[in-house]
Design a protein around this motif. Structure first.
Motif, short mmCIF file in Angstrom:
data_model
loop_
_atom_site.label_atom_id
_atom_site.label_comp_id
_atom_site.label_asym_id
_atom_site.label_seq_id
_atom_site.Cartn_x
_atom_site.Cartn_y
_atom_site.Cartn_z
N ALA A 37 0.65 -1.11 -0.03
CA ALA A 37 0.17 -0.09 -0.04
C ALA A 37 0.97 1.33 0.02
O ALA A 37 0.32 2.40 -0.73
CB ALA A 37 -0.78 -0.01 1.29
N HIS A 38 2.06 1.18 0.70
CA HIS A 38 2.85 2.45 0.77
C HIS A 38 3.08 2.71 -0.77
O HIS A 38 3.35 4.02 -1.06
CB HIS A 38 4.17 2.07 1.52
N LEU A 39 3.27 2.07 -1.61
CA LEU A 39 3.63 2.52 -2.90
C LEU A 39 2.32 3.34 -3.65
O LEU A 39 2.82 4.01 -4.53
CB LEU A 39 3.92 1.21 -3.78
N GLY A 40 1.43 3.11 -3.39
CA GLY A 40 0.31 3.96 -3.82
C GLY A 40 0.07 5.65 -3.23
O GLY A 40 -0.81 6.18 -3.71
N ASN A 41 1.04 5.82 -2.25
CA ASN A 41 0.68 7.05 -1.72
C ASN A 41 2.02 7.93 -2.35
O ASN A 41 3.19 7.69 -2.04
CB ASN A 41 0.86 7.07 -0.27
N HIS A 42 1.47 9.12 -3.21
CA HIS A 42 2.86 9.55 -3.76
C HIS A 42 3.48 10.89 -2.88
O HIS A 42 4.42 11.40 -3.26
CB HIS A 42 2.10 10.45 -5.13
N HIS A 43 2.75 10.84 -1.71
CA HIS A 43 3.56 11.43 -0.51
C HIS A 43 4.82 10.94 0.02
O HIS A 43 5.55 11.38 0.56
CB HIS A 43 2.77 12.13 0.56
N LEU A 44 4.81 9.58 -0.33
CA LEU A 44 5.95 8.66 0.26
C LEU A 44 6.90 8.46 -0.82
O LEU A 44 6.52 7.65 -1.65
CB LEU A 44 5.16 7.33 0.92
N PRO A 45 8.23 8.90 -0.56
CA PRO A 45 9.10 8.43 -1.70
C PRO A 45 9.23 7.21 -1.82
O PRO A 45 9.09 6.27 -0.79
CB PRO A 45 10.62 9.16 -1.27
N PHE A 46 9.53 6.34 -3.11
CA PHE A 46 9.43 5.14 -3.18
C PHE A 46 10.93 4.64 -3.67
O PHE A 46 11.58 5.03 -4.65
CB PHE A 46 8.45 4.48 -4.04
N GLY A 47 11.89 3.80 -2.89
CA GLY A 47 12.93 3.34 -3.27
C GLY A 47 13.62 2.39 -2.32
O GLY A 47 13.15 2.34 -1.27
N GLY A 48 14.86 1.87 -2.81
CA GLY A 48 15.47 0.71 -2.07
C GLY A 48 16.51 1.51 -1.35
O GLY A 48 16.97 2.66 -1.40
N VAL A 49 17.53 0.49 -0.69
CA VAL A 49 18.60 0.90 0.04
C VAL A 49 19.45 -0.30 -0.16
O VAL A 49 19.10 -1.43 -0.10
CB VAL A 49 18.25 1.28 1.65
N GLY A 50 20.88 0.02 -0.16
CA GLY A 50 21.66 -1.16 -0.18
C GLY A 50 21.49 -1.97 -1.52
O GLY A 50 21.25 -1.40 -2.60
N SER A 51 21.41 -3.27 -1.46
CA SER A 51 21.23 -4.02 -2.65
C SER A 51 19.89 -3.88 -3.38
O SER A 51 19.82 -4.36 -4.45
CB SER A 51 21.81 -5.22 -2.65
N SER A 52 18.89 -3.09 -2.57
CA SER A 52 17.38 -2.94 -3.20
C SER A 52 17.53 -1.80 -3.80
O SER A 52 16.64 -1.32 -4.36
CB SER A 52 16.58 -3.35 -2.13
N GLY A 53 18.60 -1.07 -3.87
CA GLY A 53 18.48 0.56 -4.72
C GLY A 53 19.26 1.52 -4.08
O GLY A 53 19.59 1.56 -3.04
N MET A 54 19.28 2.42 -4.99
CA MET A 54 19.48 3.94 -4.51
C MET A 54 18.79 4.79 -5.11
O MET A 54 18.24 4.85 -6.37
CB MET A 54 20.90 4.24 -4.60
N GLY A 55 18.33 6.24 -4.25
CA GLY A 55 17.49 7.09 -5.11
C GLY A 55 16.13 6.77 -4.69
O GLY A 55 15.66 5.44 -4.28
N ALA A 56 15.16 7.54 -5.19
CA ALA A 56 13.68 7.19 -5.04
C ALA A 56 12.87 8.05 -6.08
O ALA A 56 13.42 9.01 -6.47
CB ALA A 56 13.31 7.55 -3.48
N TYR A 57 11.58 7.88 -6.01
CA TYR A 57 10.67 8.60 -6.85
C TYR A 57 9.27 8.58 -6.41
O TYR A 57 9.17 8.09 -5.41
CB TYR A 57 10.78 8.28 -8.28
N HIS A 58 8.53 8.91 -7.46
CA HIS A 58 7.08 9.10 -6.98
C HIS A 58 6.64 10.47 -6.30
O HIS A 58 7.38 10.95 -5.50
CB HIS A 58 6.30 8.16 -5.88
N GLY A 59 5.63 11.11 -7.03
CA GLY A 59 5.11 12.58 -6.40
C GLY A 59 6.25 13.60 -6.58
O GLY A 59 7.00 13.60 -7.59
#
Ligand code: NAD
Length: 455
Positions: free
Chosen positions: A392-414
């Motif tokens: 559900a967190h992915l559907g809120n554009h006020h929450l930046p979406f992205g990983g950390v470490g081996s799940s990624g770097m940086g974020a997006y949405h909104g």
């Protein structure tokens, strides 16, 4: 046209300044919204051909998310593109200080196959909003969708502004060899490393939206029936081919059996006794993913599900218990409709299991216990997550979406997407009427004054 020529054309167009005005960006975002509406059926059919994704899931997890994001960006864009005032400091008194968001230039977006429309076009929204030109490479694995994206976007956008390039590894390598101003990659951790290595050669900044094993914990205080329903939904939507799907469950041992009964019931409620016949249950994307997933079925005891059909690329929603040691199912990202269930006695044990693996993209906790919530958030590092829900967190554009470490770097949405695709330029403006001479030589007698200010 190869990658080099394409980038040159886009660069010339970018340098003309055409993409920079806020009116241009708004017009292009409206165009994108319009084409999503006009070609909705074509997108639906293409993804259906690729892995039988139902229409409702298409809207809820792809087209609807895009519409919602574009509407939000259209509402906010004028504000975001204005210079943002920041405070001055005593050292530089008097001064005015502000930041300006400027587009990077020509950006490359590489998309995966699992949400083949949303994950290609959602970063595109941010890139357009920020004023860039874009080369977009959808995944060759979902070939019908890749073709549809190229054809449809090709009708509505000029190639010097947005170009869709189809192809596999060779095409990617050609694109990655070019000197783009930004690379936004969504895909596996393995390919993420390749992308970052290529980007390093040109010092191109990157966002890497990667994957991993996202854990989901259920403790004895949770509402088990609701937890089971929400987890079953999040695990089996898109047939489990979701980067933030619960990869494995950690269930407190005393409630495991009751929880699993509810879980089995939820699967039956969603897809009937034979999910193969359900119009709401998609297929695995190709044979190689089918074979990989099929091999996991031998690595534990099947609690429910387990039926497969290679000709149809069908794998029944499956729960595995009593997981054998040394297998792959608890090592690799599953990315399919198979859920291994482990048990724990006390929460620190679950924390140790999670922290013995790479940092996950998402983490979920089902609990009414506030201390459990605090412990998980404090002790585990992960991209983002939810308490008492999944995905559900992915559907809120006020929450930046992205990983950390081996799940990624940086974020997006909104707003985060706009920031990701913009360089923040910092400006200080000074008047001429005052020029305090502390910084100028000769320095004699000035140090004590500087020390009073800089402390
Ligand atoms: P992938 O890494 O195999 O492919 C992604 C893209 O990279 C595709 O466009 C593909 O053409 C390209 N590619 C593949 N091999 C390449 C190579 N050797 N060199 C250059 N480019 C190459 O990933 P996938 O199988 O399409 O997607 C599944 C993975 O993506 C999972 O790990 C999943 O967790 C992750 N994912 C992450 C997110 C997120 O938002 N963080 C979203 C969806 C999927």
């Amino acid at each position: 046209m190869d990658g080099k020529e394409l980038l040159e054309r886009q660069r010339t167009y970018f340098k003309s300044g055409a993409t920079k005005s806020v009116e241009f960006r708004i017009h292009q975002l409206k165009t994108l919204k319009k084409l999503l509406k006009e070609h909705e059926d074509e997108f639906n059919q293409a993804v259906y051909k690729d892995f039988k994704k139902p229409e409702l899931e298409m809207y809820a997890t792809e087209l609807g998310i895009l519409h919602n994001e574009i509407s939000y960006v259209l509402k906010k864009l004028k504000k975001w593109t204005k210079p943002q005032k920041v405070s001055g400091t005593l050292v530089n008194f008097p001064s005015k200080n502000y930041t300006v968001a400027e587009p990077y230039g020509s950006v490359l977006i590489i998309a995966p196959w699992n949400y083949p429309v949303q994950l290609a076009l959602l970063p595109l929204v941010g890139a357009i909003a920020a004023g860039n030109t874009v080369v977009l490479k959808p995944s060759e694995i979902t070939s019908h969708t890749s073709k549809a994206i190229k054809e449809i976007l090709g009708k509505w956008f000029k190639e010097e502004f947005i170009a869709v390039v189809e192809g596999g590894v060779d095409t990617n390598q050609d694109l990655l060899a070019q000197d783009f101003d930004y690379i936004f990659f969504t895909g596996s951790t393995r390919v993420g490393q390749i992308v970052m290595e290529a980007a390093a050669k040109n010092l191109t900044p990157v966002t890497l939206e990667l994957g991993g094993k996202s854990p989901c914990i259920v403790d004895e205080t949770a509402d088990l029936e609701t937890a089971a329903r929400r987890i079953a939904w999040g695990k089996f939507v898109n047939a489990g081919q979701t980067c933030v799907a619960p990869d494995y469950l950690l269930v407190q041992s005393g409630i495991r059996d009751q929880f699993l009964e509810y879980f089995k019931e939820s699967i039956r409620d969603f897809y009937g006794v034979n999910p193969k016949l359900s119009p709401d249950y998609p297929r695995v994307v190709n044979e190689s993913h089918f074979d990989r997933l099929n091999s996991y079925l031998e690595e534990g005891k099947i609690f429910c599900g387990g039926k497969t059909d290679r000709n149809e690329l069908y794998i029944e929603p499956t729960v595995l218990v009593d997981i054998k040691k040394g297998g792959s199912v608890m090592e690799e990202e599953i990315f399919g409709p198979i859920l291994p269930v482990l048990t724990y006695e006390e929460l620190p044990e679950a924390v140790n299991i999670i922290n013995s693996k790479s940092k996950p993209l998402s983490l979920y906790l089902f609990s009414k216990n506030k201390e459990a919530e605090s412990m998980i958030i404090e002790k585990c590092s992960f991209g983002g997550g939810a308490i008492n829900d999944v995905l559900a967190h992915l559907g809120n554009h006020h929450l930046p979406f992205g990983g950390v470490g081996s799940s990624g770097m940086g974020a997006y949405h909104g707003k985060q997407s706009f920031d990701t695709f913009s360089h923040t330029k910092s400006i200080m403006k000074k008047p001429f009427w005052l020029d305090i001479p502390f910084r100028y030589a000769p320095y004699k007698g000035k140090l004590k004054w500087i020390k009073r200010v800089l402390k």
